[in-house]
Design an enzyme around this catalytic site. Structure first.
Site, short mmCIF file in Angstrom:
data_model
loop_
_atom_site.label_atom_id
_atom_site.label_comp_id
_atom_site.label_asym_id
_atom_site.label_seq_id
_atom_site.Cartn_x
_atom_site.Cartn_y
_atom_site.Cartn_z
N HIS A 1 6.66 42.02 -43.52
CA HIS A 1 7.09 42.37 -42.17
C HIS A 1 8.18 41.38 -41.78
CE1 HIS A 1 6.96 43.11 -37.86
NE2 HIS A 1 6.12 44.10 -38.05
N HIS B 1 2.56 41.52 -45.22
CA HIS B 1 1.93 42.30 -44.14
C HIS B 1 1.10 43.48 -44.60
CE1 HIS B 1 1.54 43.78 -40.10
NE2 HIS B 1 2.13 44.92 -40.39
N LEU C 1 1.59 37.72 -36.91
CA LEU C 1 2.54 38.81 -36.66
C LEU C 1 3.18 38.77 -35.27
CD1 LEU C 1 3.52 41.37 -38.23
CD2 LEU C 1 2.15 42.65 -36.61
N PHE D 1 10.00 52.94 -33.01
CA PHE D 1 9.76 51.94 -34.05
C PHE D 1 10.78 52.19 -35.16
CE2 PHE D 1 5.68 49.38 -34.98
CZ PHE D 1 5.59 48.90 -33.69
N GLU E 1 6.45 44.73 -34.19
CA GLU E 1 7.72 45.46 -34.18
C GLU E 1 8.00 46.06 -32.80
OE1 GLU E 1 8.20 47.81 -37.66
OE2 GLU E 1 9.69 49.12 -36.76
N GLN F 1 4.64 45.08 -48.61
CA GLN F 1 5.56 45.00 -47.47
C GLN F 1 5.55 43.62 -46.82
OE1 GLN F 1 4.86 47.25 -43.54
NE2 GLN F 1 6.67 48.22 -44.41
N ARG G 1 11.68 48.16 -42.17
CA ARG G 1 11.17 46.79 -42.34
C ARG G 1 11.70 46.10 -43.58
NH1 ARG G 1 4.83 47.52 -40.52
NH2 ARG G 1 5.32 47.72 -38.31
N ARG H 1 6.41 51.32 -46.04
CA ARG H 1 5.73 52.03 -44.94
C ARG H 1 6.51 51.87 -43.65
NH1 ARG H 1 2.02 50.51 -40.71
NH2 ARG H 1 2.08 48.35 -41.40
C1 LIG Z 1 -1.29 41.91 -37.10
C2 LIG Z 1 -1.18 43.32 -37.59
C3 LIG Z 1 -0.69 44.31 -36.75
C4 LIG Z 1 -0.58 45.62 -37.19
N1 LIG Z 1 -0.11 46.59 -36.34
C5 LIG Z 1 -0.04 47.88 -36.77
C6 LIG Z 1 0.41 48.91 -35.88
O1 LIG Z 1 0.75 48.66 -34.73
N2 LIG Z 1 0.47 50.17 -36.36
C7 LIG Z 1 0.09 50.50 -37.63
O2 LIG Z 1 0.16 51.66 -38.00
N3 LIG Z 1 -0.36 49.53 -38.48
C8 LIG Z 1 -0.44 48.25 -38.07
N4 LIG Z 1 -0.90 47.28 -38.93
C9 LIG Z 1 -1.49 47.69 -40.21
C10 LIG Z 1 -2.88 48.26 -39.95
O3 LIG Z 1 -3.51 47.55 -38.92
C11 LIG Z 1 -3.76 48.21 -41.19
O4 LIG Z 1 -3.06 48.71 -42.28
C12 LIG Z 1 -4.99 49.08 -40.96
O5 LIG Z 1 -5.65 48.69 -39.79
C13 LIG Z 1 -5.94 49.02 -42.14
O6 LIG Z 1 -7.09 49.72 -41.79
P1 LIG Z 1 -8.23 49.99 -42.85
O7 LIG Z 1 -9.26 50.80 -42.15
O8 LIG Z 1 -7.65 50.51 -44.10
O9 LIG Z 1 -8.81 48.55 -43.17
P2 LIG Z 1 -9.40 47.42 -42.20
O10 LIG Z 1 -9.30 47.74 -40.77
O11 LIG Z 1 -8.84 46.16 -42.66
O12 LIG Z 1 -10.91 47.40 -42.57
C14 LIG Z 1 -11.33 46.91 -43.82
C15 LIG Z 1 -12.83 46.83 -43.78
O13 LIG Z 1 -13.30 46.60 -45.10
C16 LIG Z 1 -14.29 45.58 -45.08
N5 LIG Z 1 -14.36 45.00 -46.41
C17 LIG Z 1 -13.35 44.50 -47.17
N6 LIG Z 1 -13.84 44.10 -48.35
C18 LIG Z 1 -15.18 44.35 -48.34
C19 LIG Z 1 -16.23 44.16 -49.25
N7 LIG Z 1 -16.04 43.60 -50.46
N8 LIG Z 1 -17.47 44.52 -48.90
C20 LIG Z 1 -17.72 45.07 -47.69
N9 LIG Z 1 -16.75 45.29 -46.78
C21 LIG Z 1 -15.51 44.94 -47.11
C22 LIG Z 1 -13.84 44.65 -43.99
O14 LIG Z 1 -14.89 43.85 -43.54
C23 LIG Z 1 -13.40 45.68 -42.94
O15 LIG Z 1 -14.52 46.14 -42.25
C24 LIG Z 1 -0.98 45.95 -38.50
C25 LIG Z 1 -1.47 44.96 -39.35
C26 LIG Z 1 -1.55 43.65 -38.90
C27 LIG Z 1 -2.02 42.60 -39.84
#
Ligand SMILES: Cc1cc2nc3c(=O)[nH]c(=O)nc-3n(C[C@H](O)[C@H](O)[C@H](O)COP(=O)(O)OP(=O)(O)OC[C@H]3O[C@@H](n4cnc5c(N)ncnc54)[C@H](O)[C@@H]3O)c2cc1C
Length: 604
Positions: free
Chosen positions: A240, A383, A254, A125, A257, A238, A318, A418
């Site tokens: 993307h 992103h 998306l 990557f 990458e 960021q 990126r 990132r």
């Molecule tokens: C399409 C896409 C592809 C990606 N691919 C990659 C990859 O290949 N590798 C990589 O490292 N990163 C990747 N990323 C980034 C990565 O997926 C995210 O940064 C990461 O999954 C975030 O995880 P998290 O646990 O912080 O939040 P999330 O998985 O977003 O979880 C957030 C949680 O908080 C809850 N929530 C939010 N607000 C509230 C509220 N007020 N009350 C109650 N619950 C709430 C939501 O319901 C959810 O359950 C990608 C992002 C996207 C958009």
């Protein structure tokens, strides 16, 4: 445990985790393993959090494909990618612990793609010196969520699905719980907890073109800010480089990458492979010099053998690739729909379908394009949020006692930019650390006492306010106007004058927010849900614009046309954001000093 309350359904836990994505699940597992009673709240269904959308992989120096890889190289890549603004201790812990977190997932049942000799396969990557991303085709997030979710349920964690948290409860010196509502009914619910972990993800819904889902309204960022915790690095958003640009209904979706990681080539409308001319001088030596050398690298990757060829220019970081695409389009060399072309069709069709199954389906079904036969049209999309709640690297504790943060809602780890794959590893490493530290804090902390009924009453009153207005603003129109401001004035390239105009317009939008009117009942009411989320988007947008205005240089994802170069003085400072009375205070604070033994890893 349910506690009798005069008016509100109230649940009591040692540790309350807000957010059921990768970070929240990993934190909940760890806190439960330490013996805490854990509640896990998510505003969508369990298994639907944003992490499920992650595609390309999770970065960890397992050294399965490149045996020279090590935590030291991963640390260096992360710091260099973040333009040295990262919290060095977070970057160090992340690089050191990510391999164990990935192996642990495998033990818990995750089935990664394999090398020929049966180890976890790793793909290249952008910005990573070696192939480093453990993956499951281009559906890595799905496998991670499935595995973590099973483990969470087995751990006895109480899950509250489709439950939105709107307020943190506090007393004079600590956070004591949270308040929110069930989306199904609109009924209020209160949580009393000795420790609260925010794991709510990012803020990307404030831009028009975004890869982020409806959940990304910056709720956790705003909850922390309103509860008195500090945010950092909010100027670093960021974009993307590759989102879909056509048809309009899927603009921003998306394009992983991994397409470039597997050898995808970027060209403009004149068929020029333009990335050659955008490689930064100080990193040019890390990339191939000719098409022929880049092809040899792709071929060796495909055959799983070592090569002396260097990586293709498309694997630049990126921030750099996004600016390159944006510039090509702005200067008139873009595609018909305002993007550029990304081509992987020169590889065998069965390989493309096997390595990139979701991309194959996505383009076939949504754009009627067969990516094994021709190029995709792509352009930058909002992103990921590098900025977030300021945390202690070892414990994930925020600056407010009893409040922790992990995953995308936390700041510091990625600095100014990132690297792909570093978010999934970040949320595993710091989700676990947050869970352990919150459980330890809860075990020692005195009880929080009865939930303060006055705070609950005020919170409920605030949520009810838009139903009582005889006339007023439409929340959807307000959201569209906010997205237009952020897209046009606080996007990939910024100027001081644009940012000042953005701040003026954001003040106008805040005034309009106070007049929002919603109709109907609170049960499953998307307009009402948006009302609360808009308040958070406005806080985050203001924090981004103010921090961006303050940083008079260009670094990583923050590009100022009026200050195009790096400024060494700004390289020593993080922007911090906090609530000061009713006003937002943005000040620069010195970066923690990087120890010599780690500095040597970067300079040698
Ligand atoms: C399409 C896409 C592809 C990606 N691919 C990659 C990859 O290949 N590798 C990589 O490292 N990163 C990747 N990323 C980034 C990565 O997926 C995210 O940064 C990461 O999954 C975030 O995880 P998290 O646990 O912080 O939040 P999330 O998985 O977003 O979880 C957030 C949680 O908080 C809850 N929530 C939010 N607000 C509230 C509220 N007020 N009350 C109650 N619950 C709430 C939501 O319901 C959810 O359950 C990608 C992002 C996207 C958009």
């Amino acid at each position: 445990m349910t506690q009798a309350s005069p008016r509100y359904e109230t649940r009591v836990h040692d540790v309350l985790v807000i957010g059921a994505g990768g970070a929240g699940l990993r934190a909940a597992i760890e806190a439960a393993a330490a013996g805490s009673s854990v509640g896990l709240v998510g505003k969508s269904l369990l298994g639907k959090a944003h992490t499920v959308m992650a595609e390309g992989g999770v970065a960890a120096a397992l050294a399965n494909v490149a045996e020279d890889d090590s935590w030291q190289t991963h640390f260096r890549d992360t710091m260099v990618g973040g333009k040295m603004l990262n919290n060095w201790r977070m970057a160090q812990l992340h690089a050191q612990e990510a391999p164990d977190r990935v192996r642990e997932l495998e033990r818990w049942g995750a089935v990664f793609d394999r090398t020929r000799d049966g180890r976890i396969l790793q793909r290249p990557f952008g910005g990573h010196t070696y192939p480093r991303l453990a993956h499951v085709g281009d559906r890595t997030g799905l496998e991670m969520i499935r595995t973590l979710q099973d483990r969470t349920v087995q751990s006895g964690v109480t899950v509250y699905m489709e439950c939105t948290t709107t307020h943190l409860l506090t007393d004079d010196d600590r956070v004591t719980g949270a308040f929110g509502y069930w989306r199904q009914t609109g009924d209020p619910i209160a949580f009393s907890a000795k420790a609260v972990i925010l794991a709510t993800g990012g803020i990307g819904r404030s831009w028009q073109v975004t890869s982020n889902s409806w959940e990304y309204s910056g709720d956790g960022h705003a909850l922390a800010y309103r509860a008195g915790a500090e945010l950092i690095d909010m100027e670093f958003v960021q974009f993307h480089p590759t989102g879909m640009v056509w048809p309009p209904g899927v603009r921003g979706l998306l394009v992983t990458e991994a397409v470039r990681g597997e050898g995808g080539i970027l060209r403009n409308r004149d068929e020029d492979r333009f990335m050659w001319k955008y490689l930064p001088d100080d990193r040019r030596h890390e990339y191939a010099e000719t098409d022929e050398e880049a092809s040899r690298w792709v071929e060796a990757l495909r055959e799983g053998r070592a090569t002396d060829a260097r990586q293709p220019p498309e694997l630049s970081t990126r921030d750099n690739v996004s600016r390159a695409i944006y510039t090509e389009v702005r200067e008139g060399r873009g595609s018909a729909h305002g993007g550029v072309f990304l081509d992987i069709s020169y590889l065998p069709a069965d390989l493309v379908r096997r390595k990139l199954p979701s991309m194959y389906d996505q383009f076939k079904e949504l754009a009627a394009v067969d990516i094994t036969a021709g190029p995709m049209e792509v352009g930058p999309t909002c992103h990921y949020m590098m900025g977030g709640v300021r945390v202690n690297a070892d414990t994930a504790a925020s600056t407010r006692v009893g409040l922790y943060a992990a995953g995308e809602v936390a700041g510091g780890m990625h600095g100014a930019n990132r690297l792909g794959g570093n978010s999934l590893s970040d949320l595993l490493v710091f989700g676990r650390r947050a869970g352990a530290a919150a459980a330890a804090f809860a075990a020692e902390a005195p009880p929080v006492g009865d939930v303060d009924q006055e705070q609950l009453r005020r919170a409920e009153e605030e949520l009810a306010a838009p139903f009582d207005r005889p006339g007023g603003e439409d929340p959807y129109r307000l959201h569209a106007d906010l997205q237009a401001v952020m897209q046009s004035l606080v996007g990939i390239f910024r100027t001081g004058s644009d940012l000042e105009v953005a701040l003026e317009r954001l003040a106008g939008l805040r005034a309009r927010w106070a007049q929002v009117r919603v109709v109907g009942s609170p049960a499953y009411n998307p307009g009402w849900n948006l009302y609360f989320e808009l308040q958070n988007m406005l806080v985050c947008s203001e924090a981004v614009a103010r921090s961006a205005l303050q940083r008079t240089e260009s670094r990583g994802a923050h590009a100022r046309l009026d200050h195009p170069g790096l400024d060494p003085e700004w390289g020593k400072r993080n922007s911090t954001v906090s609530l000061d009375g009713e006003a937002m205070r943005v000040i620069a604070k010195p970066l923690p000093e990087l120890p010599d033994e780690l500095r040597r890893l970067i300079t040698t």
